[in-house]
Design an enzyme around this catalytic site. Structure first.
Site, PDB file in Angstrom:
ATOM      1  N   CYS A   8       0.658  -0.855   0.084  1.00 54.24           N
ATOM      2  CA  CYS A   8       0.057   0.404   0.259  1.00 54.24           C
ATOM      3  C   CYS A   8       0.625   1.392  -0.213  1.00 54.24           C
ATOM      4  O   CYS A   8       2.185   0.902  -0.241  1.00 54.24           O
ATOM      5  CB  CYS A   8      -0.820   0.233   1.165  1.00 54.24           C
ATOM      6  SG  CYS A   8      -0.164  -0.025   3.091  1.00 54.24           S
ATOM      7  N   ASN A  11       2.224   1.842   4.128  1.00 51.19           N
ATOM      8  CA  ASN A  11       2.509   0.430   5.212  1.00 51.19           C
ATOM      9  C   ASN A  11       1.915   0.556   6.593  1.00 51.19           C
ATOM     10  O   ASN A  11       2.949  -0.470   7.244  1.00 51.19           O
ATOM     11  CB  ASN A  11       3.503  -0.030   4.744  1.00 51.19           C
ATOM     12  CG  ASN A  11       4.170  -1.622   5.371  1.00 51.19           C
ATOM     13  OD1 ASN A  11       5.225  -1.971   5.274  1.00 51.19           O
ATOM     14  ND2 ASN A  11       3.259  -2.347   5.237  1.00 51.19           N
ATOM     15  N   CYS A  13      -1.524   0.717   7.131  1.00 56.35           N
ATOM     16  CA  CYS A  13      -3.431   0.387   7.881  1.00 56.35           C
ATOM     17  C   CYS A  13      -2.980  -1.419   6.466  1.00 56.35           C
ATOM     18  O   CYS A  13      -3.910  -1.860   7.143  1.00 56.35           O
ATOM     19  CB  CYS A  13      -3.786   1.567   6.859  1.00 56.35           C
ATOM     20  SG  CYS A  13      -3.619   2.958   7.842  1.00 56.35           S
ATOM     21  N   ARG A  14      -3.164  -0.726   5.148  1.00 54.54           N
ATOM     22  CA  ARG A  14      -4.208  -1.601   4.485  1.00 54.54           C
ATOM     23  C   ARG A  14      -3.072  -2.458   4.368  1.00 54.54           C
ATOM     24  O   ARG A  14      -3.887  -4.119   4.496  1.00 54.54           O
ATOM     25  CB  ARG A  14      -4.755  -1.110   2.932  1.00 54.54           C
ATOM     26  CG  ARG A  14      -5.602  -0.533   3.358  1.00 54.54           C
ATOM     27  CD  ARG A  14      -5.691   0.755   1.907  1.00 54.54           C
ATOM     28  NE  ARG A  14      -4.391   1.547   1.735  1.00 54.54           N
ATOM     29  CZ  ARG A  14      -4.270   2.297   0.649  1.00 54.54           C
ATOM     30  NH1 ARG A  14      -5.690   2.309  -0.148  1.00 54.54           N
ATOM     31  NH2 ARG A  14      -3.186   2.878   0.992  1.00 54.54           N
ATOM     32  N   SER A  15      -1.890  -2.647   3.747  1.00 49.54           N
ATOM     33  CA  SER A  15      -0.904  -4.149   3.581  1.00 49.54           C
ATOM     34  C   SER A  15      -0.687  -4.354   5.051  1.00 49.54           C
ATOM     35  O   SER A  15      -0.831  -5.959   5.490  1.00 49.54           O
ATOM     36  CB  SER A  15       0.245  -3.806   3.347  1.00 49.54           C
ATOM     37  OG  SER A  15       0.694  -2.643   2.999  1.00 49.54           O
ATOM     38  N   ASP A 122      -8.329   3.779   1.015  1.00 54.64           N
ATOM     39  CA  ASP A 122      -7.467   4.016   2.593  1.00 54.64           C
ATOM     40  C   ASP A 122      -7.942   4.741   3.502  1.00 54.64           C
ATOM     41  O   ASP A 122      -8.593   5.821   2.618  1.00 54.64           O
ATOM     42  CB  ASP A 122      -5.756   5.277   1.932  1.00 54.64           C
ATOM     43  CG  ASP A 122      -5.065   5.956   2.340  1.00 54.64           C
ATOM     44  OD1 ASP A 122      -5.312   5.565   3.828  1.00 54.64           O
ATOM     45  OD2 ASP A 122      -4.102   6.329   1.447  1.00 54.64           O
TER      46      ASP A 122
HETATM   47  P1  4NP Z   1      -1.639   2.869   3.913  1.00 54.16           P
HETATM   48  O1  4NP Z   1      -2.573   4.494   4.984  1.00 54.16           O
HETATM   49  O2  4NP Z   1      -1.281   3.176   2.450  1.00 54.16           O
HETATM   50  O3  4NP Z   1      -2.660   1.970   4.191  1.00 54.16           O
HETATM   51  O4  4NP Z   1      -0.733   2.339   4.752  1.00 54.16           O
HETATM   52  C1  4NP Z   1      -2.127   5.279   4.625  1.00 54.16           C
HETATM   53  C2  4NP Z   1      -0.971   5.469   6.167  1.00 54.16           C
HETATM   54  C3  4NP Z   1      -0.688   7.308   6.200  1.00 54.16           C
HETATM   55  C4  4NP Z   1      -0.278   7.657   5.031  1.00 54.16           C
HETATM   56  C5  4NP Z   1      -0.988   7.515   3.792  1.00 54.16           C
HETATM   57  C6  4NP Z   1      -1.863   5.626   3.932  1.00 54.16           C
HETATM   58  N1  4NP Z   1       0.817   9.187   4.801  1.00 54.16           N
HETATM   59  O5  4NP Z   1       0.583   9.869   3.803  1.00 54.16           O
HETATM   60  O6  4NP Z   1       1.725   9.315   5.745  1.00 54.16           O
END
Ligand code: 4NP
Length: 154
Positions: A8, A11, A13-15, A122
């Site tokens: 994702c 790294n 939340c989703r992955s 997201d």
């Molecule tokens: P993820 O979510 O891609 O599911 O881990 C996010 C977590 C943090 C950020 C973006 C997406 N960020 O921009 O910090």
């Protein structure tokens, strides 16, 4: 044993959730897999998953707390059988990074799921409902992906 890397953006939340859910469901079905997760961005390298994601997953029985974020590396394109992208932007980023002679199959994770949605949204800037939605979609994706691995090994 298949080697799977979920990817994702952050790294956190989703992955990581996909790693935890697939690991638990694969154990439950007796399918042997090696799983990691990584982000296309480096903001959270070394961090544990988002506490909101850890909590929502723990409520469903998935442990994510051991995980630490890392960024996608070029070696991943050779060391994993599948790079599974959580949304279309992650998929595009992976295709742009991918060495021409890579061995990994780069796929959109929810294309294995029995649902109309292709992207895991997201949840980072939204409310708690977003984390439940992520887990619902990932559970569908994990079931479909394990069906795929079982079909492949027949
Ligand atoms: P993820 O979510 O891609 O599911 O881990 C996010 C977590 C943090 C950020 C973006 C997406 N960020 O921009 O910090």
């Amino acid at each position: 044993m298949k080697r799977i890397l979920f990817v994702c953006l952050g790294n956190i939340c989703r992955s990581p959730a996909a790693e935890g859910v697939l690991l638990a469901k694969a154990r439950g079905r007796g399918v042997k897999v090696y799983i990691e997760s990584a982000g296309t961005g480096a903001w959270h390298v070394g961090d544990p998953p988002d506490p909101r994601m850890i909590k929502a997953a723990a409520t469903r029985g998935y442990d994510l707390a051991y995980q630490r974020a890392r960024k996608v590396e070029i070696a991943d394109f050779y060391e994993f059988d599948y790079l599974l992208a959580m949304d279309l932007a992650n998929h595009t980023d992976l295709m742009e990074l991918a060495p021409p002679n890579r061995s990994a199959d780069i796929r959109l994770f929810l294309d294995f799921a029995d649902c109309q949605t292709r992207e895991t949204p997201d949840p980072y800037y939204g409310g708690d409902g977003g984390f439940e939605r992520v887990l619902d979609l990932i559970e569908l994706g994990a079931a479909g992906f394990l069906d795929h691995l079982e079909d492949e090994s027949e």
